[in-house]
Every structure is written in C-alpha cells, then in structure tokens.
Design a protein around this motif. Sequence first.
Motif, mmCIF file in Angstrom:
data_model
loop_
_atom_site.group_PDB
_atom_site.id
_atom_site.type_symbol
_atom_site.label_atom_id
_atom_site.label_comp_id
_atom_site.label_asym_id
_atom_site.label_seq_id
_atom_site.Cartn_x
_atom_site.Cartn_y
_atom_site.Cartn_z
ATOM 1 N N ASP A 194 38.663 45.529 39.850
ATOM 2 C CA ASP A 194 37.783 46.694 39.734
ATOM 3 C C ASP A 194 36.408 46.440 40.343
ATOM 4 O O ASP A 194 35.644 47.389 40.553
ATOM 5 C CB ASP A 194 37.612 47.089 38.261
ATOM 6 C CG ASP A 194 38.774 47.954 37.771
ATOM 7 O OD1 ASP A 194 39.464 48.516 38.646
ATOM 8 O OD2 ASP A 194 38.972 48.044 36.557
ATOM 9 N N GLU B 193 50.760 39.048 27.895
ATOM 10 C CA GLU B 193 49.556 38.402 27.363
ATOM 11 C C GLU B 193 49.968 37.359 26.318
ATOM 12 O O GLU B 193 50.639 37.691 25.335
ATOM 13 C CB GLU B 193 48.631 39.437 26.713
ATOM 14 C CG GLU B 193 48.093 40.481 27.668
ATOM 15 C CD GLU B 193 47.071 39.923 28.639
ATOM 16 O OE1 GLU B 193 46.610 38.786 28.452
ATOM 17 O OE2 GLU B 193 46.739 40.630 29.617
ATOM 18 N N ASN C 285 44.322 35.880 32.588
ATOM 19 C CA ASN C 285 45.286 36.846 32.074
ATOM 20 C C ASN C 285 45.200 38.168 32.827
ATOM 21 O O ASN C 285 44.366 38.351 33.728
ATOM 22 C CB ASN C 285 45.095 37.052 30.569
ATOM 23 C CG ASN C 285 43.674 37.473 30.240
ATOM 24 O OD1 ASN C 285 42.951 37.986 31.084
ATOM 25 N ND2 ASN C 285 43.272 37.237 28.999
ATOM 26 N N ASN C 286 46.054 39.087 32.459
ATOM 27 C CA ASN C 286 46.118 40.365 33.172
ATOM 28 C C ASN C 286 44.803 41.131 33.091
ATOM 29 O O ASN C 286 44.387 41.784 34.057
ATOM 30 C CB ASN C 286 47.250 41.221 32.611
ATOM 31 C CG ASN C 286 48.605 40.576 32.849
ATOM 32 O OD1 ASN C 286 48.760 39.784 33.763
ATOM 33 N ND2 ASN C 286 49.587 40.907 32.017
ATOM 34 N N SER C 287 44.143 41.032 31.953
ATOM 35 C CA SER C 287 42.880 41.752 31.789
ATOM 36 C C SER C 287 41.812 41.215 32.737
ATOM 37 O O SER C 287 41.043 41.981 33.329
ATOM 38 C CB SER C 287 42.389 41.627 30.334
ATOM 39 O OG SER C 287 43.322 42.204 29.452
ATOM 40 N N LYS C 288 41.770 39.906 32.882
ATOM 41 C CA LYS C 288 40.790 39.299 33.779
ATOM 42 C C LYS C 288 41.074 39.691 35.230
ATOM 43 O O LYS C 288 40.155 39.978 36.010
ATOM 44 C CB LYS C 288 40.796 37.776 33.623
ATOM 45 C CG LYS C 288 39.765 37.063 34.489
ATOM 46 C CD LYS C 288 39.723 35.578 34.223
ATOM 47 C CE LYS C 288 39.103 35.259 32.890
ATOM 48 N NZ LYS C 288 38.863 33.797 32.715
ATOM 49 N N THR D 191 42.594 42.394 36.219
ATOM 50 C CA THR D 191 42.265 43.813 36.348
ATOM 51 C C THR D 191 40.767 44.013 36.539
ATOM 52 O O THR D 191 40.328 44.789 37.396
ATOM 53 C CB THR D 191 42.736 44.580 35.095
ATOM 54 O OG1 THR D 191 44.148 44.416 34.957
ATOM 55 C CG2 THR D 191 42.410 46.055 35.215
ATOM 56 N N ARG D 192 39.964 43.311 35.727
ATOM 57 C CA ARG D 192 38.505 43.435 35.848
ATOM 58 C C ARG D 192 38.044 42.966 37.230
ATOM 59 O O ARG D 192 37.140 43.560 37.834
ATOM 60 C CB ARG D 192 37.816 42.623 34.754
ATOM 61 C CG ARG D 192 37.909 43.236 33.371
ATOM 62 C CD ARG D 192 36.906 42.610 32.411
ATOM 63 N NE ARG D 192 37.136 41.177 32.262
ATOM 64 C CZ ARG D 192 37.944 40.648 31.349
ATOM 65 N NH1 ARG D 192 38.629 41.452 30.528
ATOM 66 N NH2 ARG D 192 38.082 39.342 31.248
ATOM 67 N N ARG E 49 42.643 45.785 46.308
ATOM 68 C CA ARG E 49 43.254 46.836 45.481
ATOM 69 C C ARG E 49 43.955 47.873 46.346
ATOM 70 O O ARG E 49 45.080 48.315 46.047
ATOM 71 C CB ARG E 49 42.154 47.489 44.636
ATOM 72 C CG ARG E 49 42.644 48.079 43.351
ATOM 73 C CD ARG E 49 41.509 48.503 42.480
ATOM 74 N NE ARG E 49 40.772 49.637 43.034
ATOM 75 C CZ ARG E 49 39.896 50.372 42.344
ATOM 76 N NH1 ARG E 49 39.644 50.065 41.090
ATOM 77 N NH2 ARG E 49 39.263 51.361 42.906
#
Length: 300
Positions: A46, A13, A37-40, A42-43, A54
């Motif tokens: 999901d 990040e 980024n990685n969080s985006k 990941t969301r 996935r």
Amino acid sequence: MGNALCIAFVNMEPDAKEIQICSSLCNDNKFDFELINNSKITRALDQSHNHDLREKFLGIRSDYHIHISTIMTRKKDLYIPLIEDVIKLIEKCKRSDLFSKLNDTFIQEVIQKQYKYRLDEQILVFLKEIDNKIKLFNQIDAIYVAKNLILNLFHKGFKELYGDIIDGEIPIYFEGELVDYEDVYPEEYDNIRRISSNDDLVKKAICGEYEYVEFNGELYNPTLVKMFEFALAERNKFHSVQRVPIVAWKGPPEFYIASIGNFYSMYSDDEDIKNKKNILKEIISRAENMEIWKIHSIKF
C-alpha cells in the motif's frame, strides 16, 4: 551459520505460540528471526513507492495520479541504490578492522544534491547523522595510535633497562655561528621510529593477539619482539654503542622491553580506539534502525 536470517513463508497467519517457538529456535542457534506476515506484506504494497509492484503483479491501479514509470524510475535512481548503499555500509562496518576507511559515496551524493533527489526530511536527517559518524570514524587513525603506543613502550622499556641515556651533544649553528648544542638521543630511538613506520608490521602487531613466541615460560607478541630486536641490534646502529643493562636481566633485551607492558591491553584501552569502536557500533545501529526500505514517505 552465525548471523543468518531465517524466513518462513506460510499461507495463513501463524499463532503466537508458533512464532515464539520459531524465534526461540533461531535465537538458540544465533540466527535472526523476522516474521513477514500477510498483513506486513499488504501494508508494504500500500506504500506509494510500491504501487508499481501492486499494479504489475496484482492488477491494482495506483491510488495516486502518478504514472507507474515515474515510480519505477524513482526506485531505480534513488530508492534501490540508497538501500544497497546502506546495506553495504552495514556489512562493511560489521567486518571492519578499524584500519580501513568507511565509504558512503551515494549517501553523500544524496545529501549534497537534495535539489535533485528531493528526499523526505526524516530520511535525510538519518543520512546526515550516519555521514557525520562516518567522518568521525575515519578521522581516528588506529595505526597512528598503535605506532605511538609502540614508541612509548619502547622508550619506557629502554630507560628501565639501560637508564635515561643521552649519547652526547651536537653543535647548532646559525649563519655560521655556534649558537647552542642539541642532545643526541640513542640511535635505537631512530630505529624504532623507522621500523614502526611500516604499517603492515604495526597491523600485524595489533592483530596477532593469538600468535606468540615463548621465552622463559612467558608469552610475547612476536611482531613486537621483532620490531624491538631491529631497533636494538648492533647491525642497525651506525655507532654500534655497547649498552650495559642497569637491571638484572640475562636474556635478549627485546624481550625485557616487550615484558613491561601489555600492548594488546594498551591498544584496546586507548581512548581513541574505544571511541572509534563505539562510533562503529553507532553507525551500525543507526543504519539498521533506519530501515529505509520500510519508510513510506518518499516524495515523487
């Protein structure tokens, strides 16, 4: 490289300072900057409509009791075509010349066949708003507006140059009886209507802002001058009436008529044209803000 999109992939990040430097660099060079980024990511994974990705690439089973093939079919038949249609619409709008019709065929199909596509209500509202704006955009005919401006400019200039002329009268008969007389307007008026019916010439007059012909130190729209010359020329008049100017003008009459108004400004300032440009901006804004690929509430 204007309107480029710069994407950086990193294995950690980035801190706020690095993000600001990248954003400033892109802004200075007229690039778009988007941080994924990685969080985006990941969301996004999901979201229910991405559970096929996935499971396929990460081996993580879906949280829902939905077969992966159902998700993939939904993407193929609705999700991806809808994204592609919105992206094509944005691209078309950004290069639009106000003359061409906008097309949202698949968006219309989704709206009309909601029983089949079962689209989320929020997305459906967005699509209906975009579709309504497209209808309004297509209803305004920029060529028609320009033609009327050309006719009005010619009539005004002709009257200033030669006066308000009526070339005579013709009888009007009804059931063999003379009932009235009708004014005969200058042939030049018919000629300018005829030449302005050529859409290609009208478009050329509109788009030729950086083309010009010089006369007596002044710059003129060459297409407009050509159209006026056609309307005024003796070779294009059946009666070949000689016109005598009532103002002090020694040059060709078409230049005088073209000099009495700025056609580019008249066109740009026309309320219909300004409205059409604003509608186009609204379509782009709504389509871009829709961000359909980020909306996760798609029904399966």
